[in-house]
Scaffold this motif. Structure first.
Motif, PDB file in Angstrom:
ATOM      1  N   VAL A  69       0.647  -0.975  -0.186  1.00  0.00           N
ATOM      2  CA  VAL A  69       0.329   0.343  -0.301  1.00  0.00           C
ATOM      3  C   VAL A  69       1.217   1.034   0.113  1.00  0.00           C
ATOM      4  O   VAL A  69       1.680   1.296   0.303  1.00  0.00           O
ATOM      5  N   CYS A  70       0.057   1.988  -1.199  1.00  0.00           N
ATOM      6  CA  CYS A  70       1.482   3.363  -0.716  1.00  0.00           C
ATOM      7  C   CYS A  70       0.409   4.342  -1.107  1.00  0.00           C
ATOM      8  O   CYS A  70      -0.362   4.298  -1.341  1.00  0.00           O
ATOM      9  N   LEU A  71       0.561   5.821  -0.484  1.00  0.00           N
ATOM     10  CA  LEU A  71       0.009   7.239  -0.348  1.00  0.00           C
ATOM     11  C   LEU A  71       0.840   8.430  -0.831  1.00  0.00           C
ATOM     12  O   LEU A  71       2.310   8.475  -0.360  1.00  0.00           O
ATOM     13  N   ALA A  72       0.010   9.299  -1.777  1.00  0.00           N
ATOM     14  CA  ALA A  72       0.365   9.956  -2.447  1.00  0.00           C
ATOM     15  C   ALA A  72      -0.621  11.253  -2.864  1.00  0.00           C
ATOM     16  O   ALA A  72      -1.275  11.104  -2.349  1.00  0.00           O
ATOM     17  N   ALA A  78       0.919  12.174  -7.092  1.00  0.00           N
ATOM     18  CA  ALA A  78       0.375  11.380  -8.186  1.00  0.00           C
ATOM     19  C   ALA A  78       1.217  11.024  -9.046  1.00  0.00           C
ATOM     20  O   ALA A  78       1.891   9.752  -9.124  1.00  0.00           O
ATOM     21  N   VAL A  79       2.131  11.820  -9.190  1.00  0.00           N
ATOM     22  CA  VAL A  79       2.552  11.796 -10.611  1.00  0.00           C
ATOM     23  C   VAL A  79       4.168  10.454 -10.768  1.00  0.00           C
ATOM     24  O   VAL A  79       4.271   9.669 -11.032  1.00  0.00           O
ATOM     25  N   HIS A  80       4.388  11.280  -9.240  1.00  0.00           N
ATOM     26  CA  HIS A  80       5.989  10.688  -8.994  1.00  0.00           C
ATOM     27  C   HIS A  80       5.369   8.989  -8.312  1.00  0.00           C
ATOM     28  O   HIS A  80       6.427   7.918  -8.778  1.00  0.00           O
ATOM     29  N   LEU A  81       4.388   8.491  -8.226  1.00  0.00           N
ATOM     30  CA  LEU A  81       4.169   6.978  -8.333  1.00  0.00           C
ATOM     31  C   LEU A  81       4.469   6.178  -9.095  1.00  0.00           C
ATOM     32  O   LEU A  81       4.427   5.466  -8.698  1.00  0.00           O
ATOM     33  N   GLY A 100      -4.177  11.687  -3.291  1.00  0.00           N
ATOM     34  CA  GLY A 100      -5.480  12.633  -2.620  1.00  0.00           C
ATOM     35  C   GLY A 100      -5.564  13.559  -4.317  1.00  0.00           C
ATOM     36  O   GLY A 100      -5.468  13.138  -5.027  1.00  0.00           O
ATOM     37  N   HIS A 101      -7.064  14.336  -3.747  1.00  0.00           N
ATOM     38  CA  HIS A 101      -6.797  14.949  -5.223  1.00  0.00           C
ATOM     39  C   HIS A 101      -7.453  16.682  -4.678  1.00  0.00           C
ATOM     40  O   HIS A 101      -7.847  16.216  -3.361  1.00  0.00           O
ATOM     41  N   LEU A 117      -6.691  12.779 -13.016  1.00  0.00           N
ATOM     42  CA  LEU A 117      -5.782  11.408 -11.756  1.00  0.00           C
ATOM     43  C   LEU A 117      -6.201   9.927 -12.458  1.00  0.00           C
ATOM     44  O   LEU A 117      -5.925   9.345 -12.970  1.00  0.00           O
ATOM     45  N   PRO A 118      -8.078  10.373 -13.367  1.00  0.00           N
ATOM     46  CA  PRO A 118      -7.703   9.135 -13.940  1.00  0.00           C
ATOM     47  C   PRO A 118      -6.805   8.435 -15.206  1.00  0.00           C
ATOM     48  O   PRO A 118      -7.183   7.244 -15.269  1.00  0.00           O
ATOM     49  N   THR A 119      -7.345   9.528 -15.281  1.00  0.00           N
ATOM     50  CA  THR A 119      -6.312   9.565 -17.237  1.00  0.00           C
ATOM     51  C   THR A 119      -4.852   9.373 -16.180  1.00  0.00           C
ATOM     52  O   THR A 119      -4.772   7.952 -17.048  1.00  0.00           O
ATOM     53  N   LEU A 120      -4.496   9.568 -15.987  1.00  0.00           N
ATOM     54  CA  LEU A 120      -3.055   9.640 -14.735  1.00  0.00           C
ATOM     55  C   LEU A 120      -2.934   7.970 -15.352  1.00  0.00           C
ATOM     56  O   LEU A 120      -1.520   7.081 -15.653  1.00  0.00           O
TER      57      LEU A 120
END
Length: 590
Positions: A69-72, A78-81, A100-101, A117-120
């Protein structure tokens, strides 16, 4: 239940999550506060970068068999994940990412740190990406993320806007549009149909020169693999991910296949007339038997892998252990002269390896540095391997004790993975030593930063041993040799030079042990010191960038292409070493 953030953390506990890897940001502040309220049950592990947190989550899943599990936070967090999550996707590893958003009222306005984010995440988490847009969704969405990650062995993503994290969770009503859910899942027992097993057995029994290609999908099936090998008088090659599955001290274990593999594995696959693929989807297709050379059976739990890399006659969709157990009574034992040929291949490779490790280096031969670790690894060690020339030396020269796990970013082949993998392994099993193998390029990319994490945490570990080998050659060696082999081009210094950095001094500055070696007689002592130290240790081994990354049984055109590049560089030393390795390999084959 409290707010949505508390609900998410509660659901993580229900799924048995004990560790979340991440990095702070205002987009997940409510989630961080919720984690702080349960820190005795769930540990938040702060990496130095979100990419490393995702790699740690992937590593955790690989070393434990659990869901990572990871969290950003939103936007850049988010991009960095992505790199770490793609590592999970390509190596079929279950990870749940929680992101998060920006607040829902600001979405679509070009708000600060607003990313679609959904597209990312729609490719990397293709099996499941969902945004929690109402508090009533949280249980079903998080449960589906875990169920999907487990069922598909892949990463999933849950996106939670900041204001939704803060929202109170109402009592669930039994009404239209409200979906109840439970934090449970299960995996089936998968065994192929009897008629498929019969067909596979007939094919395998008819073979005179049988080879097995064993991958990570055979984890836990080592005893069954050995029984099949003995029954059929076969030899075994492994994929890179399958290396820890097979005890390479056995006389029929030919080692890793592919460009970074052994001559024995290359000879086995080039000479067989029958191939049994067990839990492998290795992409090095040019190292498989030539199409039409061998009849093939493939076992894989994932039916989409069957026949995906080689023309297979009989496909067996099933768990490797269960399928091999069902297959064994159908296999007939007979004397096959091929077994003696296989053992000769293994003997030949071991002599080739010994010759290569005995070559002098300026100052050190990196192959010898890795080979010296064999026989010194503790029986309870955990190994993490980075990407670059170091993975060649690991694949060929490090003999793992039975049961010692070793993991790396294999299919994505992403530099910088050894340190987060090693940390995930250590945090999961703090009473076991860890050995991480990396090059100087990977350490400068991200490893040095995570060494800070090691320095901040090691005093809490029951066993303080965390050994980091840095092969310091001032070169991105794998790409340098690829430029020569694949293109016939000279090394391009502006792209390949790695700036000088005092890795051992840096370790000591952090309060760790640092050992710098540049004499062959110091290699053995460095490993002994590091593996008995009372704190984490960095071994900075100054090694020769001229050591060739020669594929097994390289063709004459490959050799000539490399020599063309080396001639343009005026690199006589590397050319000499290349010719010497080629000569050793050829002599042993004769």
């Amino acid at each position: 239940m409290g707010n949505v953030a508390d609900g998410i953390v509660g659901r993580l506990r229900a799924w048995g999550t004990h560790r979340v890897f991440g990095y702070a940001g205002d987009g997940v502040d409510p989630l961080l506060a919720a984690l702080a309220r349960v820190e005795e049950d769930i540990e938040f592990v702060s990496a130095r970068h979100e990419e490393m947190a995702a790699f740690m989550a992937t590593g955790h899943a690989k070393y434990t068999g659990e869901v990572g599990v990871c969290l950003a936070t939103q936007g850049p967090g988010a991009v960095h994940l992505l790199a770490g999550l793609y590592d999970a996707k390509l190596d079929s590893t279950p990870v749940v990412s929680i992101v998060g958003h920006v607040v829902t009222t600001a979405q679509g306005s070009g708000y600060q740190q607003e990313v679609e984010l959904p597209t990312l995440f729609k490719d990397v988490c293709a099996q499941y990406v969902q945004t929690v847009s109402a508090p009533e969704q949280l249980e079903a969405v998080l449960d589906n993320a875990f169920r999907t990650a487990i069922a598909t062995s892949s990463p999933t993503c849950v996106i939670v806007p900041h204001d939704i994290q803060q929202a109170e969770v109402p009592e669930q009503e039994h009404t239209h549009g409200i979906v109840p859910s439970a934090p449970v899942t299960a995996l089936p027992r998968v065994i192929p149909p009897e008629e498929d097993l019969d067909r596979a057995a007939r094919l395998l029994n008819s073979g005179q020169r049988v080879a097995l290609l064993v991958g990570q999908g055979a984890a836990g099936a080592a005893p069954e693999v050995a029984k099949v090998v003995e029954r059929l008088g076969a030899g075994v090659a492994t994929s890179l991910l399958g290396k820890p599955v097979v005890d390479e001290s056995l006389p029929w274990a030919c080692g890793v296949m592919g460009h970074l593999g052994t001559t024995a594995a290359a000879d086995l696959l080039a000479g067989c007339d029958t191939l049994l693929i067990v839990g492998s989807n290795d992409p090095w297709t040019e190292f498989y038997p030539a199409p039409g050379q061998a009849r093939a059976v493939q076992i894989d739990i994932n039916a989409r892998n069957l026949g995906a890399k080689y023309p297979v006659e009989v496909a067996l969709a099933g768990d490797a252990t269960e399928t091999l157990r069902a297959l064994l009574p159908r296999l007939t034992e007979s004397e096959r002269p091929w077994r003696r040929e296989v053992e000769d291949m293994v003997t030949t490779w071991r002599q080739v390896a010994q010759d290569r490790c005995a070559q002098p280096g300026q100052p050190l031969n990196p192959q010898a540095v890795i080979a010296t670790l064999s026989g010194r690894l503790p029986a309870d060690a955990q190994v993490a391997v980075d990407v670059g020339s170091v993975v060649y030396w690991y694949a060929r020269f490090l003999r793992l004790p039975a049961g010692v796990p070793a993991h790396l970013s294999s299919t994505l082949a992403c530099m910088g993975s050894a340190m987060p993998y090693g940390l995930a392994a250590k945090l999961a099993h703090p009473d076991r030593p860890v050995v991480a193998l990396a090059g100087d390029g990977a350490m400068q990319m991200s490893g040095n930063a995570e060494l800070i994490t090691v320095a901040s945490r090691w005093r809490d570990w029951a066993d303080p041993r965390f050994v980091v080998l840095v092969l310091h050659n001032g070169d991105l060696a794998e790409v340098s040799w690829e430029q020569r082999e694949m293109e016939g081009d000279p090394r391009f210094p502006a792209s390949q030079d790695v700036p000088a950095f005092p890795f051992a001094d840096y370790a000591r500055m952090l309060g760790l042990e640092g050992i710098r070696i540049d004499r062959p007689e110091d290699i053995d002592g460095a490993w002994t010191t590091a593996l008995t130290a009372d704190r984490p240790t960095v071994i900075e081994a100054v090694v020769d960038p001229a050591t060739p990354l020669l594929p097994p049984r390289a063709t004459q055109s490959q050799i000539e292409q490399m020599l063309t590049g080396l001639t343009q560089e005026n690199n006589d030393r590397a050319a000499e070493q290349l010719r010497a390795q080629r000569t050793h390999e050829g002599d042993q084959r004769q």
